[in-house]
Design a protein around this motif. Sequence first.
Motif, short mmCIF file in Angstrom:
data_model
loop_
_atom_site.label_atom_id
_atom_site.label_comp_id
_atom_site.label_asym_id
_atom_site.label_seq_id
_atom_site.Cartn_x
_atom_site.Cartn_y
_atom_site.Cartn_z
N ILE A 15 3.62 -0.77 -3.40
CA ILE A 15 5.03 -0.99 -3.91
C ILE A 15 6.12 -0.53 -2.72
N THR A 16 7.25 -1.19 -2.88
CA THR A 16 8.46 -1.08 -2.01
C THR A 16 9.74 -0.53 -2.82
N CYS A 17 10.81 -0.42 -2.07
CA CYS A 17 12.24 -0.37 -2.50
C CYS A 17 12.59 -1.53 -3.50
N MET B 187 10.78 4.67 7.16
CA MET B 187 9.93 3.94 6.44
C MET B 187 9.77 4.61 4.96
N SER B 188 9.89 3.91 3.94
CA SER B 188 9.70 4.21 2.55
C SER B 188 8.78 3.09 2.15
N PHE B 189 7.86 3.56 1.11
CA PHE B 189 6.75 2.80 0.72
C PHE B 189 6.00 3.39 -0.22
N GLY B 190 5.14 3.03 -1.05
CA GLY B 190 4.16 3.52 -1.81
C GLY B 190 3.29 2.61 -2.58
N TYR B 191 2.32 3.32 -3.59
CA TYR B 191 1.38 2.37 -4.38
C TYR B 191 1.50 2.87 -5.80
#
Length: 309
Positions: free
Chosen positions: A253-255, A286-290
């Motif tokens: 997932i992302t912004c 960087m900003s990101f996730g799951y």
Amino acid sequence: MKKIKYILLTLFTIATVVSCIDEDNDELTGDATTGGLLKLNNRLIGYVVGDGASYTATGNVFQGREQTNSVGVYIAFTNSITGETSNEVLYETIDISETTIGATGSFSTSFTYENLIEGLSLSTGSLPASDGELSIGDFWELRYVSTLNNGKIVSNSSTTKVSVGTRFAGTYRPLDGAYYRIGVETYVLADWINYCPVTTIESVDATTYRVVEYFGPFNGNEWYFQIDGNDKITYPANTPAGEAQLGNGQPFITCESNAADMTDVPCGPLTNFVTRFDNGADQLTMSFGYFTSGSGARTFYQVLEKIVD
């Protein structure tokens, strides 16, 4: 029954004595070589096409009972498109001045494009005189061979990969980091430093990068991001192979894709950009996730700085 116990006790005693004997004893190791151990400081070097730079690989030599007198550096090239590997040549032999038992010596080897192609050829002929004819993903492998004081030759399993890429390929150290698990800050910069002190990033094409390690503070992941002409970082929905991009085996997932799930970390103009520095120590913010369907989002914020020699 007592005899059986005595026999077992005797066997256990013999096994215990044997296991405690000095492991460097050649009678037990089959005359194994215990010297020649190297520690490389550069497992990956990003070669940037057209920059005309000189690159350096360094390492340390640990002097044991058998001392390393010299280190030979061998070079071979692999074409990423055909998969063909060239012949291998000896580029340099480095004498080690510190040979005292228990000491740590050091070595370094520097090279330019002209050095990297000298004497190497593929089935199509010599390597191109201009690095502009190389493809992203082509690479050289530097192999290190130690010559010991007793004349033994030891080939080290660790090698240096010099990978043809773009400016932002290379190795990075963390300057900042935060990980939120379902809204709770679980890892901070200290955890980045402990778990992933060096992040390896390779070029896939002119704008796409593959992170070999790490995914925030987690290992065992391979993921991708892109940098556009304005130094904006984005994250493709799919890998170059056409598979959905994942993090820790879960949807990435992302912004942009999941704004409501990314409120714990910076979004908008505060993140996902490159900061360039003249000395090459560029930074990736960087900003990101799951997202896990069972419990929700895991989000990351990190600032990485490229390691330059």
